[in-house]
Design a protein around this motif. Structure first.
Motif, mmCIF file in Angstrom:
data_model
loop_
_atom_site.group_PDB
_atom_site.id
_atom_site.type_symbol
_atom_site.label_atom_id
_atom_site.label_comp_id
_atom_site.label_asym_id
_atom_site.label_seq_id
_atom_site.Cartn_x
_atom_site.Cartn_y
_atom_site.Cartn_z
ATOM 1 N N PHE A 199 -3.526 -6.969 0.971
ATOM 2 C CA PHE A 199 -3.368 -6.072 -0.212
ATOM 3 C C PHE A 199 -2.592 -6.749 -1.407
ATOM 4 C CE2 PHE A 199 -1.601 -2.513 -2.732
ATOM 5 C CZ PHE A 199 -2.916 -1.592 -2.647
ATOM 6 N N TRP A 200 -1.502 -7.421 -0.949
ATOM 7 C CA TRP A 200 -0.561 -8.119 -1.765
ATOM 8 C C TRP A 200 -1.318 -9.201 -2.639
ATOM 9 C CZ3 TRP A 200 0.841 -8.655 3.310
ATOM 10 C CH2 TRP A 200 0.568 -9.650 4.003
ATOM 11 N N GLU A 201 -2.061 -9.980 -1.837
ATOM 12 C CA GLU A 201 -2.824 -10.847 -2.787
ATOM 13 C C GLU A 201 -3.977 -10.088 -3.822
ATOM 14 O OE1 GLU A 201 -5.216 -13.330 0.305
ATOM 15 O OE2 GLU A 201 -3.556 -12.934 1.594
ATOM 16 N N GLN A 202 -4.189 -8.844 -3.652
ATOM 17 C CA GLN A 202 -4.878 -8.623 -4.971
ATOM 18 C C GLN A 202 -4.252 -7.830 -6.131
ATOM 19 O OE1 GLN A 202 -7.870 -5.723 -2.883
ATOM 20 N NE2 GLN A 202 -7.224 -6.676 -0.914
ATOM 21 N N LEU A 203 -2.950 -7.858 -5.877
ATOM 22 C CA LEU A 203 -2.224 -7.421 -6.951
ATOM 23 C C LEU A 203 -1.917 -8.090 -8.168
ATOM 24 C CD1 LEU A 203 0.651 -5.634 -4.969
ATOM 25 C CD2 LEU A 203 -1.361 -4.506 -5.844
ATOM 26 N N GLU B 46 0.676 -1.341 0.116
ATOM 27 C CA GLU B 46 0.062 0.056 -0.216
ATOM 28 C C GLU B 46 0.980 1.277 0.156
ATOM 29 O OE1 GLU B 46 -4.022 -0.321 2.572
ATOM 30 O OE2 GLU B 46 -2.204 -1.875 3.258
ATOM 31 N N LEU B 47 1.785 1.245 0.763
ATOM 32 C CA LEU B 47 2.862 2.480 0.749
ATOM 33 C C LEU B 47 3.441 2.746 -0.584
ATOM 34 C CD1 LEU B 47 4.612 1.431 4.472
ATOM 35 C CD2 LEU B 47 2.953 3.501 3.794
ATOM 36 N N TYR B 48 3.829 1.362 -1.249
ATOM 37 C CA TYR B 48 4.511 1.489 -2.535
ATOM 38 C C TYR B 48 3.646 1.875 -3.499
ATOM 39 C CZ TYR B 48 7.304 -0.105 -6.192
ATOM 40 O OH TYR B 48 8.163 -0.119 -7.698
ATOM 41 N N LYS B 49 2.326 1.461 -3.645
ATOM 42 C CA LYS B 49 1.549 2.000 -4.660
ATOM 43 C C LYS B 49 0.988 3.401 -4.511
ATOM 44 C CE LYS B 49 -2.800 0.444 -7.073
ATOM 45 N NZ LYS B 49 -3.992 -0.476 -7.085
ATOM 46 N N ASP B 50 0.479 3.741 -3.161
ATOM 47 C CA ASP B 50 0.127 5.014 -3.111
ATOM 48 C C ASP B 50 0.663 5.564 -1.771
ATOM 49 O OD1 ASP B 50 -1.342 7.690 -2.941
ATOM 50 O OD2 ASP B 50 -3.318 6.544 -3.730
ATOM 51 N N LEU B 51 1.563 6.319 -1.741
ATOM 52 C CA LEU B 51 2.264 6.692 -0.454
ATOM 53 C C LEU B 51 1.657 7.774 -0.203
ATOM 54 C CD1 LEU B 51 4.474 6.488 1.691
ATOM 55 C CD2 LEU B 51 6.028 7.942 0.191
ATOM 56 N N HIS B 52 1.219 8.715 -0.726
ATOM 57 C CA HIS B 52 0.260 10.165 -0.231
ATOM 58 C C HIS B 52 -0.790 9.591 0.299
ATOM 59 C CE1 HIS B 52 -2.502 13.290 -0.868
ATOM 60 N NE2 HIS B 52 -1.328 14.052 -0.941
ATOM 61 N N LYS B 53 -1.893 8.600 -0.165
ATOM 62 C CA LYS B 53 -3.029 8.022 0.502
ATOM 63 C C LYS B 53 -2.360 7.415 1.934
ATOM 64 C CE LYS B 53 -6.888 5.126 -0.179
ATOM 65 N NZ LYS B 53 -7.700 4.037 -1.020
ATOM 66 N N SER B 54 -1.420 6.765 1.762
ATOM 67 C CA SER B 54 -1.042 5.921 3.080
ATOM 68 C C SER B 54 -0.598 7.093 4.167
ATOM 69 C CB SER B 54 0.087 4.984 2.631
ATOM 70 O OG SER B 54 -0.241 4.032 1.604
ATOM 71 N N VAL B 55 0.040 7.907 3.706
ATOM 72 C CA VAL B 55 0.491 9.012 4.637
ATOM 73 C C VAL B 55 -0.764 9.696 5.190
ATOM 74 C CG1 VAL B 55 1.613 11.330 4.984
ATOM 75 C CG2 VAL B 55 3.002 9.331 3.729
ATOM 76 N N ILE B 56 -1.642 9.807 4.437
ATOM 77 C CA ILE B 56 -2.816 10.735 5.248
ATOM 78 C C ILE B 56 -3.434 9.554 6.260
ATOM 79 C CG2 ILE B 56 -5.232 11.284 4.419
ATOM 80 C CD1 ILE B 56 -4.163 12.335 1.850
ATOM 81 N N LYS B 57 -3.669 8.269 5.999
ATOM 82 C CA LYS B 57 -4.428 7.419 6.655
ATOM 83 C C LYS B 57 -3.410 7.266 7.968
ATOM 84 C CE LYS B 57 -6.282 4.119 3.455
ATOM 85 N NZ LYS B 57 -6.307 2.597 2.997
ATOM 86 N N ILE B 58 -2.064 7.316 7.778
ATOM 87 C CA ILE B 58 -1.163 7.354 9.156
ATOM 88 C C ILE B 58 -1.522 8.651 10.088
ATOM 89 C CG2 ILE B 58 1.051 7.450 9.960
ATOM 90 C CD1 ILE B 58 1.726 5.807 7.258
#
Length: 312
Positions: A308-312, A211-223
């Motif tokens: 998440f990795w199972e959906q890639l 998740e961090l790798y795919k969309d770091l911006h979205k991940s940082v907002i969640k954190i």
């Protein structure tokens, strides 16, 4: 030279036996603490018992908890930058392991007194031997997971560098050791299943490397939402910029280039190796992948979660 001298002192001078262990090539056996594998040198039964039973968790603490090679240092960098609202000065002036020490290690326990509050501390401990005081506190945990296939590959290379790991004889042998949990900190499967018991707790947040790798911006907002941090868009952009793989690789305070070679020999590989998802495809044979999938399915069936990795 002053920084290197300080690091040498931090890692060795307070514990001469660690110095001797790391200075010579030697084989060792992992020792067990409550059934979990640890290596001599950075760990001891006394330090682990202290971490579990006596360590005082503070209500405003944040703990980054991971199985090794799941994105631990990436998360330390992100949280370091959130503290400074994207200003990289602190990350560029203090080594990453001093910003957020591993609280179960001998070294880490000597460093915690100097950690800036509110503390961000790091751990690879399984849930069942984590600090007991955490479970009656208001402290928070960010648990980072990663596709175990990529962890296996990353650990294989890392084990050649870091003196805490047994040197792997071959990828095939390490592959089997990983699946059987015959490695430092034991089984990835048990680690994840143990910590996922807390997934409904309000003070527990989990995210994946992918998740961090795919969309770091979205991940940082969640954190930020989990931690109650209020950063504007420009500050979040700075966090993303300075926690990128290339930025960390160029930052000597984050790339572990200051670590003594006897502890981490980067002539045998790079700590900042690739920073990608899916590298396992370059290492697994078809047979190994099928075998891994079968073990994974059996081990994880009771968890009833889709990662998440199972959906890639």
């Amino acid at each position: 030279m002053q920084v290197k001298g300080r690091l040498w002192n931090l890692f060795f001078l307070f514990s001469p036996e660690i110095f001797r262990l790391h200075l010579k090539e030697m084989s060792f056996e992992y020792f067990k603490y409550k059934g979990v594998n640890f290596s001599p040198g950075s760990y001891s039964e006394e330090a682990l018992s202290f971490a579990e039973n006596e360590f005082e968790v503070l209500d405003d603490d944040v703990y980054i908890v991971t199985y090794p090679k799941s994105g631990t240092n990436w998360m330390i960098e992100i949280l370091s930058l959130l503290r400074t609202k994207g200003d990289p000065t602190w990350c560029n002036s203090l080594p990453i392991w001093l910003r957020s020490p591993w609280y179960e290690t001998i070294e880490g326990q000597s460093q915690i007194k100097d950690v800036v509050t509110p503390r961000v501390l790091t751990s690879h401990l399984p849930c069942h031997i984590f600090a007991k005081s955490f479970f009656t506190s208001e402290a928070k945990i960010i648990y980072v997971m990663r596709n175990p296939k990529d962890i296996l590959v990353s650990l294989f290379h890392f084990s050649k560098m870091l003196s805490l790991y047994k040197y792997p004889k071959s990828f095939a042998e390490f592959f089997e050791d990983f699946l059987q949990g015959n490695v430092l900190y034991n089984s990835w499967f048990d680690h994840v299943k143990g910590w996922m018991q807390m997934k409904q707790n309000s003070n527990f947040f989990f995210i994946t490397y992918e998740e961090l790798y795919k969309d770091l911006h979205k991940s940082v907002i969640k954190i930020c939402e989990f931690l109650g941090k209020d950063l504007d868009d420009s500050q979040i952009d700075l966090v993303i910029k300075h926690s990128s793989f290339n930025a960390m690789k160029e930052n000597k305070m984050s790339n572990y280039s200051l670590i003594p070679q006897d502890f981490m020999d980067q002539t045998k590989g790079s700590f900042m190796r690739k920073g990608i998802a899916g590298d396992w495809k370059n290492h697994f044979t078809v047979a190994q992948n099928e075998y891994f999938d079968a073990v994974y399915k059996e081990q994880m069936k009771e968890l009833k979660m889709t990662f998440f990795w199972e959906q890639l």
